[in-house]
Write a protein that holds these residues in place. Structure first.
Motif, PDB file in Angstrom:
ATOM      1  N   ALA A   1       0.828  -1.217   0.000  1.00 33.21           N
ATOM      2  CA  ALA A   1       0.000   0.000   0.000  1.00 33.21           C
ATOM      3  C   ALA A   1       0.861   1.266   0.000  1.00 33.21           C
ATOM      4  CB  ALA A   1      -0.944  -0.003   1.199  1.00 33.21           C
ATOM      5  N   SER A   2       1.912   1.291   0.842  1.00 32.83           N
ATOM      6  CA  SER A   2       2.714   2.517   0.938  1.00 32.83           C
ATOM      7  C   SER A   2       3.459   2.804  -0.369  1.00 32.83           C
ATOM      8  CB  SER A   2       3.700   2.430   2.106  1.00 32.83           C
ATOM      9  OG  SER A   2       4.578   1.341   1.934  1.00 32.83           O
TER      10      SER A   2
ATOM     11  N   ARG B   1      -1.868   2.293 -10.332  1.00 30.56           N
ATOM     12  CA  ARG B   1      -1.869   2.712  -8.927  1.00 30.56           C
ATOM     13  C   ARG B   1      -3.194   3.375  -8.555  1.00 30.56           C
ATOM     14  NH1 ARG B   1       3.680   3.312  -7.038  1.00 30.56           N
ATOM     15  NH2 ARG B   1       5.036   2.611  -8.709  1.00 30.56           N
TER      16      ARG B   1
ATOM     17  N   ILE C   1       0.774   4.008  -3.075  1.00 31.16           N
ATOM     18  CA  ILE C   1       0.326   5.385  -2.796  1.00 31.16           C
ATOM     19  C   ILE C   1       1.507   6.354  -2.916  1.00 31.16           C
ATOM     20  CG2 ILE C   1      -0.713   6.921  -1.072  1.00 31.16           C
ATOM     21  CD1 ILE C   1      -1.946   4.305   0.182  1.00 31.16           C
TER      22      ILE C   1
ATOM     23  N   PRO D   1      -0.874   2.445   6.134  1.00 29.82           N
ATOM     24  CA  PRO D   1      -1.342   3.009   4.863  1.00 29.82           C
ATOM     25  C   PRO D   1      -2.614   2.364   4.278  1.00 29.82           C
ATOM     26  CG  PRO D   1       1.035   2.932   4.877  1.00 29.82           C
ATOM     27  CD  PRO D   1       0.594   2.209   6.117  1.00 29.82           C
TER      28      PRO D   1
ATOM     29  N   VAL E   1      -6.667   4.345   3.885  1.00 30.68           N
ATOM     30  CA  VAL E   1      -7.451   4.612   2.671  1.00 30.68           C
ATOM     31  C   VAL E   1      -8.774   3.839   2.725  1.00 30.68           C
ATOM     32  CG1 VAL E   1      -7.526   4.392   0.154  1.00 30.68           C
ATOM     33  CG2 VAL E   1      -5.404   5.079   1.268  1.00 30.68           C
TER      34      VAL E   1
ATOM     35  N   LEU F   1       0.270  11.470   3.678  1.00 28.30           N
ATOM     36  CA  LEU F   1       0.671  11.867   2.322  1.00 28.30           C
ATOM     37  C   LEU F   1       1.757  12.939   2.389  1.00 28.30           C
ATOM     38  CD1 LEU F   1      -2.817  11.998   0.516  1.00 28.30           C
ATOM     39  CD2 LEU F   1      -1.132  10.152   0.470  1.00 28.30           C
TER      40      LEU F   1
ATOM     41  N   VAL G   1      -5.907   2.148  -5.696  1.00 26.99           N
ATOM     42  CA  VAL G   1      -6.338   3.022  -4.595  1.00 26.99           C
ATOM     43  C   VAL G   1      -7.854   3.265  -4.675  1.00 26.99           C
ATOM     44  CG1 VAL G   1      -6.091   5.318  -3.564  1.00 26.99           C
ATOM     45  CG2 VAL G   1      -4.069   4.103  -4.381  1.00 26.99           C
TER      46      VAL G   1
END
Lengths: 141, 143
Positions: free
Chosen positions: A32-33, A51, A36, B101, B105, B123, A55
């Protein structure tokens, strides 16, 4: 067995299947990191659409499900400074370490990746110390 | 195809995080809190997720990715400052708020203002990380 554990195991299996789809389908590690972060710092421009779609699914699917089931309580602390500090630490830390719970944890451990396992050991130790310090010693969370 | 698979993967990941309880910060902090009322749920989530992924990694030795290309090469078994320092910083923040993370979301639509502030800060952290990363990559100055 405790119903929370069964839900945890079922949800965990779905998370693993999600990682398997991303790996076997697109040949990519579901972190995920990284997904993003690549959008935020521009390093992932070459496959930005992939990506963005990931998301979008990550945001929209729980939204769609909770429209029918009702949303669970997230119990995020009301202390804004704690939230900001935690967010900054998570953002900076995961990008410096090149991974978080999904990339280093789920995808790394299952590959028996030495770096993934070491990262997981360090973030769990730091997470445990953080809870002990800020909850039991300082009493801020 | 590539985008559809990414959408599918993100959706499954989000639903998995939702039903596993991992968007509830008390469950994450409860697992990390070995001196409190310890909550083992996160271990079940991790175990459940690692099972299909182990099978998937095994399959990567026998097949090609569906969309073509190749699988990510294995990393060398090396530990560097970035991996350790980054993981410690991440873990500290993870314990502090109980969010990482993915769940930040996934829970954006129902996590309230706190969840939104966390995501914004995360972010921002990701934005300022590249120069710090570069500094950690430079050789250690002699003492």
């Amino acid at each position: 067995m405790n119903p929370d554990w069964i839900m945890g195991l079922s949800g965990g299996l779905l998370i693993g299947i999600a990682g398997a789809v991303f790996l076997l389908g697109n040949g990519r590690i579901m972190g995920a990191s990284g997904i993003i972060g690549g959008l935020v710092d521009g390093s992932g421009r070459s496959n930005a659409m992939e990506r963005i779609m990931f998301v979008a699914g990550l945001f929209l699917a729980p939204l769609a499900v909770t429209l029918f089931t009702g949303a669970p309580e997230t119990h995020v602390t009301s202390n804004v400074w704690v939230i900001v500090a935690a967010g900054l630490l998570v953002g900076v830390g995961t990008r410096i370490a090149n991974g978080c719970t999904s990339g280093h944890g789920v995808c790394g451990i299952s590959r028996f990746s030495f770096r993934g396992i070491i990262a997981t050991v360090f973030y769990i130790l730091a997470g445990g110390l953080s809870v002990v310090l800020f909850r039991h010693v300082l009493g801020v969370i | 195809m590539r985008n559809l698979l990414a959408l599918l993967s993100g959706s499954l990941f989000g639903i998995g995080l939702l039903i596993s309880g991992m968007t509830d910060t008390t469950k994450v902090q409860g697992w990390l809190d070995i001196f409190g009322a310890w909550d083992p749920t996160l271990a079940f989530v991790m175990g459940g997720a690692i099972l299909p992924m182990t099978l998937a990694w095994w399959l990567t030795k026998r097949i090609r990715p569906l969309v073509g290309g190749s699988f990510p090469p294995a990393t060398l078994p090396e530990i560097d400052r970035r991996l350790v320092i980054g993981s410690v910083l991440f873990g500290a923040g993870w314990g502090l708020a109980g969010l990482c993370p993915g769940p930040s979301v996934a829970s954006l639509s129902y996590g309230g203002t706190g969840g939104m502030i966390f995501l914004a800060a995360m972010l921002a952290g990701m934005m300022i990380a590249p120069p710090l990363k570069a500094r950690l990559d430079s050789p250690v100055p002699a003492a």
